[in-house]
Write a protein that holds these residues in place. Structure first.
Motif, PDB file in Angstrom:
ATOM      1  N   ALA A 110       0.850  -1.195   0.000  1.00 12.56           N
ATOM      2  CA  ALA A 110       0.000   0.000   0.000  1.00 12.56           C
ATOM      3  C   ALA A 110       0.885   1.245   0.000  1.00 12.56           C
ATOM      4  O   ALA A 110       2.054   1.184   0.399  1.00 12.56           O
ATOM      5  N   PHE A 111       0.329   2.361  -0.434  1.00 11.09           N
ATOM      6  CA  PHE A 111       1.165   3.562  -0.615  1.00 11.09           C
ATOM      7  C   PHE A 111       1.719   4.098   0.693  1.00 11.09           C
ATOM      8  O   PHE A 111       2.693   4.858   0.691  1.00 11.09           O
ATOM      9  N   LYS A 112       1.127   3.694   1.822  1.00 12.50           N
ATOM     10  CA  LYS A 112       1.614   4.165   3.117  1.00 12.50           C
ATOM     11  C   LYS A 112       3.110   3.884   3.306  1.00 12.50           C
ATOM     12  O   LYS A 112       3.803   4.643   3.961  1.00 12.50           O
ATOM     13  N   PRO A 254      -7.727   8.629  -4.258  1.00 15.64           N
ATOM     14  CA  PRO A 254      -8.672   7.945  -3.369  1.00 15.64           C
ATOM     15  C   PRO A 254      -8.484   8.499  -1.950  1.00 15.64           C
ATOM     16  O   PRO A 254      -7.408   8.398  -1.385  1.00 15.64           O
ATOM     17  N   GLY A 256      -9.267   9.113   2.165  1.00 15.52           N
ATOM     18  CA  GLY A 256      -9.787   8.576   3.427  1.00 15.52           C
ATOM     19  C   GLY A 256      -9.544   9.606   4.511  1.00 15.52           C
ATOM     20  O   GLY A 256     -10.346  10.489   4.774  1.00 15.52           O
ATOM     21  N   GLY A 257      -8.368   9.526   5.134  1.00 15.27           N
ATOM     22  CA  GLY A 257      -7.984  10.514   6.147  1.00 15.27           C
ATOM     23  C   GLY A 257      -7.479  11.813   5.535  1.00 15.27           C
ATOM     24  O   GLY A 257      -7.103  12.736   6.251  1.00 15.27           O
ATOM     25  N   CYS A 258      -7.421  11.869   4.219  1.00 13.95           N
ATOM     26  CA  CYS A 258      -7.035  13.071   3.465  1.00 13.95           C
ATOM     27  C   CYS A 258      -5.571  13.488   3.640  1.00 13.95           C
ATOM     28  O   CYS A 258      -5.211  14.640   3.365  1.00 13.95           O
ATOM     29  N   GLY A 259      -4.725  12.575   4.057  1.00  9.49           N
ATOM     30  CA  GLY A 259      -3.300  12.874   4.136  1.00  9.49           C
ATOM     31  C   GLY A 259      -2.711  13.045   2.738  1.00  9.49           C
ATOM     32  O   GLY A 259      -1.955  13.985   2.472  1.00  9.49           O
ATOM     33  N   ASN A 260      -3.091  12.156   1.861  1.00 11.51           N
ATOM     34  CA  ASN A 260      -2.603  12.217   0.495  1.00 11.51           C
ATOM     35  C   ASN A 260      -3.090  13.496  -0.190  1.00 11.51           C
ATOM     36  O   ASN A 260      -2.351  14.160  -0.911  1.00 11.51           O
ATOM     37  N   ALA A 307      -9.655   1.002   3.714  1.00 13.91           N
ATOM     38  CA  ALA A 307      -8.677   2.013   4.157  1.00 13.91           C
ATOM     39  C   ALA A 307      -9.233   3.431   3.991  1.00 13.91           C
ATOM     40  O   ALA A 307      -8.644   4.389   4.463  1.00 13.91           O
ATOM     41  N   MET A 308     -10.378   3.531   3.320  1.00 12.99           N
ATOM     42  CA  MET A 308     -11.023   4.839   3.165  1.00 12.99           C
ATOM     43  C   MET A 308     -12.284   4.955   4.012  1.00 12.99           C
ATOM     44  O   MET A 308     -13.035   5.915   3.869  1.00 12.99           O
TER      45      MET A 308
HETATM   46  C1  LIG Z   1      -4.651   5.097   3.538  1.00 14.83           C
HETATM   47  C2  LIG Z   1      -5.219   4.686   2.254  1.00 14.83           C
HETATM   48  C3  LIG Z   1      -6.045   5.541   1.502  1.00 14.83           C
HETATM   49  C4  LIG Z   1      -6.454   6.887   2.014  1.00 14.83           C
HETATM   50  O1  LIG Z   1      -5.362   7.766   2.126  1.00 14.83           O
HETATM   51  P1  LIG Z   1      -5.510   9.090   3.014  1.00 14.83           P
HETATM   52  O2  LIG Z   1      -4.200   9.755   2.918  1.00 14.83           O
HETATM   53  O3  LIG Z   1      -5.832   8.629   4.387  1.00 14.83           O
HETATM   54  O4  LIG Z   1      -6.627   9.862   2.427  1.00 14.83           O
HETATM   55  C5  LIG Z   1      -6.502   5.110   0.287  1.00 14.83           C
HETATM   56  N1  LIG Z   1      -6.189   3.890  -0.189  1.00 14.83           N
HETATM   57  C6  LIG Z   1      -5.410   3.036   0.484  1.00 14.83           C
HETATM   58  C7  LIG Z   1      -5.125   1.710  -0.078  1.00 14.83           C
HETATM   59  C8  LIG Z   1      -4.893   3.397   1.731  1.00 14.83           C
HETATM   60  O5  LIG Z   1      -4.117   2.542   2.397  1.00 14.83           O
END
Ligand SMILES: *Cc1c(COP(=O)(O)O)cnc(C)c1O
Length: 477
Positions: A110-112, A254, A256-260, A307-308
């Protein structure tokens, strides 16, 4: 470069920012000013590799007297050791102008991993230098947890407490965490949603005395370092896709927490000619905030893109601050309202500034499946359900599209935030052939380690007690 809280103008250095979760006034850290990148510089960067761009970005945000260049380069090289492609991130140019930037070639698919590995290296650098120990409290809706665990396992300087929502994440997301056990990793499967757990963790994260006494922080995206590193992939995406440097590009994220999204908006503030587009799954409070100027704290529901599954997107605070010309007052009022009344509205002029920058839309589970199917049919290419929200937007099949600024006839990049191999349930639901990864096959048969936590336990107390026992153990050494 100095950092400031989004609520009051108090300044911090990079090291303080790295170890800080929330500031004492409840805010999040952001750079006091945004370094600008000229078109000339972008032209020079055009052929840089992804890791070289990360080094350039860090060079702009971290003062040389805090982390000297040679130490910086060494620790960043360490961070990228485990990626399974030479280029670390790769662009796939598919049919009909669909560009997908694969950000998931790290350990946990995952991009994290991109930013987490660097954040852990920076933490370790300062902890070794100061001979200190740090405990990170991490709440995950699926991917942050495994990424933090893989990044930090077996380090002597850091313990990680991870809490995740039991039965609300994909089987493989869970397996990645439960099989990665190490003595410095403490994993809890909690009977609640990730937002519920977040609220409990918040009690710890905002307890200034406790945090200081036990050197506690987080590797969630409240951590500035993660936001900073993520700026690099937006720049990389732009340089790969823009026909000519200076031409606009849509970046579809995409959310979720809007960090990206925060990193993307920062990259834009650095003068990168990009148009950020945020796509939510059915947990669409960010989209609703953008469309109706009303931020509501709603309940989260389980979707195909776990994750979102977030309603309490912490980083929205950073976005509001940045896009309202760093207005501490507006942020403070909005956040007070939001946390007391579970609802908030921005002043009209502030709202308008947000709308001038960000476009949004929503992809329900049904639309996610449609996008996964179509992408497969047209390209024989698997996308994960999160990536599918962005691709659905590109295909024009999302709902409630709110796109004031998005330009047509401009190249777009969809950010691929995870590998489809991690989301077998969704791939099966879309009736597609299975997607395999050796990283997942390697998990088979490894003993699982985690502790179950029931609803009636005081989760904040549980975290506090664990932190105390870790810090006692560390002091004894
Ligand atoms: C964390 C995550 C997101 C959301 O990213 P945010 O920075 O939290 O918005 C989307 N897709 C995947 C697979 C993630 O792991």
């Amino acid at each position: 470069m100095k950092y400031v809280s989004t609520r009051f103008k108090v300044t911090f250095g990079f090291e303080e920012a790295l170890f800080c979760c929330f500031t004492e006034d409840g805010g999040l850290l952001m750079p006091e000013t945004t370094p600008k990148v000229s078109l000339e510089t972008l032209k020079k960067w055009k052929n840089l590799t992804y890791d070289e761009i990360v080094k350039q970005v860090v060079g702009l945000f971290v003062a040389e007297d805090e982390v000297p260049e040679d130490a910086r380069d060494k620790l960043l090289d360490n961070a990228f050791q485990h990626f399974d492609t030479k280029d670390i991130v790769c662009l796939k140019e598919l049919n009909d102008g669909l560009n997908v930037l694969e950000l998931w070639h790290g350990d946990t698919l995952a991009f994290k991993d991109l930013a987490m590995t660097c954040t852990v290296q920076f933490l370790n650098y300062f902890l070794k230098k100061r001979k200190k120990h740090f405990t990170a409290v991490v709440v995950t809706s699926g991917d942050t947890g495994s990424s933090a665990i893989y990044g930090a396992r077996n380090l002597k300087t850091i313990d990680v407490i991870v809490l995740y929502p039991h039965n609300r994440i994909s089987k493989l997301q869970e397996l990645m965490m439960t099989t990665a056990g190490a003595d410095n990793i403490h994993l809890y499967a909690v009977d609640g949603s990730s937002d519920d757990i977040d609220i409990a963790a918040m009690k710890v994260w905002t307890d200034a005395g406790f945090i200081k006494e036990h050197n506690v922080g987080t590797m969630n995206s409240m951590n500035w370092c993660r936001i900073m590193i993520q700026i690099a992939h937006h720049i990389y995406a732009y340089l790969k896709v823009a026909k000519q440097i200076g031409d606009p590009v849509n970046i579809i994220i995409p959310c979720g927490g809007c960090g990206n999204m925060t990193s993307c908006v920062l990259a834009r503030d650095m003068r990168l000619p990009i148009q950020p587009v945020g796509v939510s799954n059915k947990n669409d409070s960010f989209h609703k905030m953008m469309k109706f100027n009303e931020r509501v704290l709603s309940n989260v529901s389980v979707s195909l893109a776990p994750a979102m599954d977030i309603a309490l997107a912490q980083n929205v605070e950073r976005i509001i601050w940045l896009l309202t010309d760093r207005s501490y007052d507006i942020v403070r009022h909005a956040m007070e309202d939001f946390l007391t009344n579970k609802k908030s509205k921005l002043p009209d002029s502030a709202y308008k500034k947000m709308c001038d920058v960000i476009s949004t839309s929503v992809a329900s589970d049904e639309i996610i499946i449609k996008a996964m199917k179509r992408c497969w049919e047209e390209n024989q290419y698997h996308i994960c359900p999160h990536t599918a929200t962005a691709v659905a937007h590109f295909y024009g099949i999302t709902e409630g599209c709110f796109a004031v600024r998005e330009e047509k006839n401009v190249p777009s990049v969809c950010l691929a935030t995870a590998s489809a191999a991690k989301f077998a349930e969704a791939v099966e639901k879309a009736d597609l052939p299975p997607c395999h990864s050796p990283k997942i096959q390697a998990l088979e048969g490894i003993k699982e380690r985690y502790e179950y936590v029931a609803k009636d336990v005081d989760w904040a107390d549980l975290i506090r007690n664990k932190v105390v026992s870790i810090s006692l153990r560390y002091q004894k050494k």
